[in-house]
Design a protein around this motif. Sequence first.
Motif, PDB file in Angstrom:
ATOM      1  N   TYR A   1       0.841  -1.203   0.000  1.00  0.00           N
ATOM      2  CA  TYR A   1       0.000   0.000   0.000  1.00  0.00           C
ATOM      3  C   TYR A   1       0.872   1.247   0.000  1.00  0.00           C
TER       4      TYR A   1
ATOM      5  N   TYR B   1      -5.437   7.503   9.554  1.00  0.00           N
ATOM      6  CA  TYR B   1      -5.226   7.147   8.147  1.00  0.00           C
ATOM      7  C   TYR B   1      -6.324   6.170   7.700  1.00  0.00           C
ATOM      8  N   GLY B   2      -6.469   6.072   6.388  1.00  0.00           N
ATOM      9  CA  GLY B   2      -7.352   5.052   5.833  1.00  0.00           C
ATOM     10  C   GLY B   2      -8.797   5.469   5.767  1.00  0.00           C
TER      11      GLY B   2
ATOM     12  N   ALA C   1       1.663   3.401   8.772  1.00  0.00           N
ATOM     13  CA  ALA C   1       0.305   3.180   8.280  1.00  0.00           C
ATOM     14  C   ALA C   1       0.270   2.284   7.048  1.00  0.00           C
ATOM     15  N   ARG C   2       1.430   1.901   6.520  1.00  0.00           N
ATOM     16  CA  ARG C   2       1.473   1.162   5.254  1.00  0.00           C
ATOM     17  C   ARG C   2       1.244  -0.339   5.407  1.00  0.00           C
TER      18      ARG C   2
ATOM     19  N   PRO D   1      -5.895   0.739   3.131  1.00  0.00           N
ATOM     20  CA  PRO D   1      -6.586   1.991   3.461  1.00  0.00           C
ATOM     21  C   PRO D   1      -8.064   1.982   3.105  1.00  0.00           C
TER      22      PRO D   1
ATOM     23  N   ARG E   1      -9.313   1.833   9.500  1.00  0.00           N
ATOM     24  CA  ARG E   1      -9.146   3.171  10.060  1.00  0.00           C
ATOM     25  C   ARG E   1      -7.994   3.066  11.060  1.00  0.00           C
TER      26      ARG E   1
END
Length: 366
Positions: A23, A49-50, A73-74, A78, A82
């Motif tokens: 992602y 994020y997401g 966050a990767r 996403p 959340r």
Amino acid sequence: MDLSKLDLSKLQASSKIGDEWAYPQAEPNRTGLLQVDHAPDHKLYWEEYGAPDGEPVMFLHGGPGGACAPVMARFFDPARYRVILFDQRGCGKSEPTVASAGAKVALTNNTTDHLVADIVALRQALGIDGKMHVFGGSWGSTLAMVYAIRHPEHVASLILRGVFLGTREDLLYMYQGNAARYEAAPFELTEPGSYVTYPDEWKAFVEVIPPGERGDMMGAYKAIFDMTPASEAERERQLGAALAWSVWEGTISNMIPEPAEAGKFGEADFALCFAQIEAHFFANQLFLPADYIIANADKLVGIDTHIVHGRFDQVCPLPQASRLAATLTALGAPPASFIVTNAGHSAMERDTALALTAIMDGLPRL
């Protein structure tokens, strides 16, 4: 053999994930500061994020004192999740930090109980009323399990990387090793420890402390951190010790160390926070009763627990994850997955990052 023609860069390829992420890096949907305490006014910096209406994931960073970064966050789709990243008390973009306000202020009301309460407060402030996935690595795995033991009703799954049980022997492995006899026998394998795999990096860490004080390396470092510098020389000594502590852990976190790239671990503000918060928690046995996680592992029964651990991890050696898995199995609740990767400690090592992403992609939907 003509060594002058040898391209050393080809002998040491990075073990990091590089451009193989599933992602892309994204910008946060929103950020904020949440006040969680007074005197001092601790405020947590957080990012989301997401998918705003997606399955909530609470991400717990390592250290203690390690702080979050957007790359964390990767691991998560996403479109599905959340993701909440936040910096724990005293570090990162939370306020106050050890670097900005000093240890006396930033370490006040900074214990495991406070950090667990902060997770509760952040969850409530962000309107996460039901269950959430709790994702933590290293110290973050410790905090994730403590939170789940105390609040199982809000945990759908535990995703643990580089399990850290926090016992005294776990800490001695990384910070004590052969230090007591180092002056007389620097290459003697007198005790188990990370120094066996990283002797040059260990030398830099040990030699900050005078020979007569090396019987308790963590205590000697903490004494430096606890002093109030009265001169520029003392300030430089304190910063030098913080950098040595930070770079030692940052370097040995990678199966293939990259000593020329200390990254954030070699930055003054990060090192001051990271080293002093860790020393504060370690001197107080993580503010937990002895062997707290194993003694309370029965509280984790009913929570799907996933473990990813690098076989060559020298920050949190593999037996910690194996012990947790064996304990859960003996309770009739074996881990939903237990993946041992050909990697070191860092979450950014290729095999570990890919395994964590695959677990998140394969979780049953809430």
